[in-house]
Motif scaffolding. Structure first.
Motif, PDB file in Angstrom:
ATOM      1  N   ALA A 102      -5.914  -4.753 -10.819  1.00 38.62           N
ATOM      2  CA  ALA A 102      -4.700  -5.463 -10.390  1.00 38.62           C
ATOM      3  C   ALA A 102      -3.737  -4.495  -9.688  1.00 38.62           C
ATOM      4  O   ALA A 102      -3.142  -4.844  -8.647  1.00 38.62           O
ATOM      5  N   ASP A 103      -3.572  -3.305 -10.226  1.00 39.81           N
ATOM      6  CA  ASP A 103      -2.701  -2.303  -9.596  1.00 39.81           C
ATOM      7  C   ASP A 103      -3.218  -1.926  -8.200  1.00 39.81           C
ATOM      8  O   ASP A 103      -2.436  -1.784  -7.258  1.00 39.81           O
ATOM      9  N   ALA A 104      -4.542  -1.776  -8.100  1.00 41.58           N
ATOM     10  CA  ALA A 104      -5.145  -1.415  -6.816  1.00 41.58           C
ATOM     11  C   ALA A 104      -4.929  -2.517  -5.788  1.00 41.58           C
ATOM     12  O   ALA A 104      -4.609  -2.249  -4.625  1.00 41.58           O
ATOM     13  N   ARG A 105      -5.107  -3.773  -6.203  1.00 41.95           N
ATOM     14  CA  ARG A 105      -4.896  -4.904  -5.277  1.00 41.95           C
ATOM     15  C   ARG A 105      -3.431  -4.984  -4.834  1.00 41.95           C
ATOM     16  O   ARG A 105      -3.146  -5.245  -3.678  1.00 41.95           O
ATOM     17  N   GLU A 106      -2.540  -4.748  -5.757  1.00 39.02           N
ATOM     18  CA  GLU A 106      -1.109  -4.787  -5.425  1.00 39.02           C
ATOM     19  C   GLU A 106      -0.753  -3.670  -4.434  1.00 39.02           C
ATOM     20  O   GLU A 106      -0.040  -3.902  -3.456  1.00 39.02           O
ATOM     21  N   ALA A 107      -1.280  -2.481  -4.688  1.00 38.31           N
ATOM     22  CA  ALA A 107      -1.035  -1.364  -3.763  1.00 38.31           C
ATOM     23  C   ALA A 107      -1.641  -1.662  -2.389  1.00 38.31           C
ATOM     24  O   ALA A 107      -1.035  -1.376  -1.351  1.00 38.31           O
ATOM     25  N   ASP A 108      -2.821  -2.256  -2.384  1.00 33.24           N
ATOM     26  CA  ASP A 108      -3.471  -2.580  -1.114  1.00 33.24           C
ATOM     27  C   ASP A 108      -2.680  -3.636  -0.346  1.00 33.24           C
ATOM     28  O   ASP A 108      -2.551  -3.555   0.871  1.00 33.24           O
ATOM     29  N   SER A 109      -2.133  -4.606  -1.046  1.00 32.20           N
ATOM     30  CA  SER A 109      -1.310  -5.626  -0.379  1.00 32.20           C
ATOM     31  C   SER A 109      -0.073  -5.005   0.265  1.00 32.20           C
ATOM     32  O   SER A 109       0.291  -5.338   1.392  1.00 32.20           O
ATOM     33  N   ALA A 110       0.567  -4.111  -0.472  1.00 35.83           N
ATOM     34  CA  ALA A 110       1.749  -3.431   0.073  1.00 35.83           C
ATOM     35  C   ALA A 110       1.359  -2.577   1.285  1.00 35.83           C
ATOM     36  O   ALA A 110       2.074  -2.544   2.294  1.00 35.83           O
ATOM     37  N   ARG A 111       0.205  -1.899   1.187  1.00 35.41           N
ATOM     38  CA  ARG A 111      -0.284  -1.096   2.310  1.00 35.41           C
ATOM     39  C   ARG A 111      -0.551  -1.976   3.527  1.00 35.41           C
ATOM     40  O   ARG A 111      -0.205  -1.631   4.646  1.00 35.41           O
ATOM     41  N   MET A 112      -1.150  -3.129   3.291  1.00 36.13           N
ATOM     42  CA  MET A 112      -1.455  -4.045   4.398  1.00 36.13           C
ATOM     43  C   MET A 112      -0.184  -4.457   5.147  1.00 36.13           C
ATOM     44  O   MET A 112      -0.176  -4.509   6.377  1.00 36.13           O
ATOM     45  N   GLU A 113       0.856  -4.758   4.401  1.00 39.23           N
ATOM     46  CA  GLU A 113       2.121  -5.145   5.040  1.00 39.23           C
ATOM     47  C   GLU A 113       2.659  -4.022   5.920  1.00 39.23           C
ATOM     48  O   GLU A 113       3.086  -4.243   7.050  1.00 39.23           O
ATOM     49  N   GLU A 114       2.625  -2.817   5.389  1.00 40.45           N
ATOM     50  CA  GLU A 114       3.162  -1.681   6.141  1.00 40.45           C
ATOM     51  C   GLU A 114       2.288  -1.347   7.350  1.00 40.45           C
ATOM     52  O   GLU A 114       2.796  -1.087   8.445  1.00 40.45           O
TER      53      GLU A 114
END
Length: 186
Positions: free
Chosen positions: A13-25
């Motif tokens: 879950a932490d990895a997916r959340e970090a990846d989502s934030a990365r995708m936005e940036e």
């Protein structure tokens, strides 16, 4: 075992959340890069790629466990690869466009020189050679023109240049303008 399984779910879950934030940036970086045109896109490509790496590393480094980092790597790796490929394709296309545009501008300058110096046959001859050279040597490869398209472009470029010479000459010597026109009718 149950605690390990719960921790793995949390890591995922932490990895997916970090990846989502990365995708936005990275989406914003990609949008900004894709708005660049011509030579600017080619020159900005290395900076853009470094920006992608930095954003990816920032979110990876923010994860607490090696397991979460491995999951993040799995999620982000493909997307970063696609963004890199897309950016390189964009930069290459913009460079081709820039090269062709610069060559087309040189052709227009030659046509204007021919128009402004209609009494000088060497300006016309040099101009016609330049036009053909720019089309065959620069524009055709940059645009991927076929041989018939090249022949058409050369014919049209030279015809336009001769027309400019005729019009320029007609301002001061209508008889010579007619002779030039008649000599280049084909």
């Amino acid at each position: 075992q149950r605690a390990v399984a719960i921790q793995e779910v949390q890591n995922e879950a932490d990895a997916r959340e970090a990846d989502s934030a990365r995708m936005e940036e990275t989406a914003q970086l990609h949008t900004d890069f894709n708005s660049l045109q011509g030579r600017a896109a080619t020159e900005a490509l290395p900076t853009y790629l470094e920006g992608l790496k930095a954003v990816r590393a920032k979110y990876r480094d923010g994860l607490g466990s090696d397991s979460a980092k491995r999951s993040y790597d799995r999620f982000s790796h493909g997307d970063i690869g696609r963004l890199t490929f897309s950016a390189a394709t964009h930069a290459a296309g913009q460079l081709r466009s820039h090269v062709a545009g610069s060559s087309e501008a040189r052709i227009e300058l030659k046509k204007n020189e021919i128009f402004n110096n209609p009494d000088d046959p060497s300006v016309l001859n040099t101009g016609l050679q330049t036009i053909e050279g720019e089309i065959r040597g620069t524009i055709a490869p940059a645009k991927g023109l076929s041989e018939p398209e090249i022949e058409k472009a050369v014919f049209e470029g030279k015809s336009d240049a001769i027309t400019k010479a005729v019009i320029g000459l007609a301002r001061t010597d209508p008889q010579r303008a007619k002779e030039l026109f008649d000599a280049n009718r084909d």
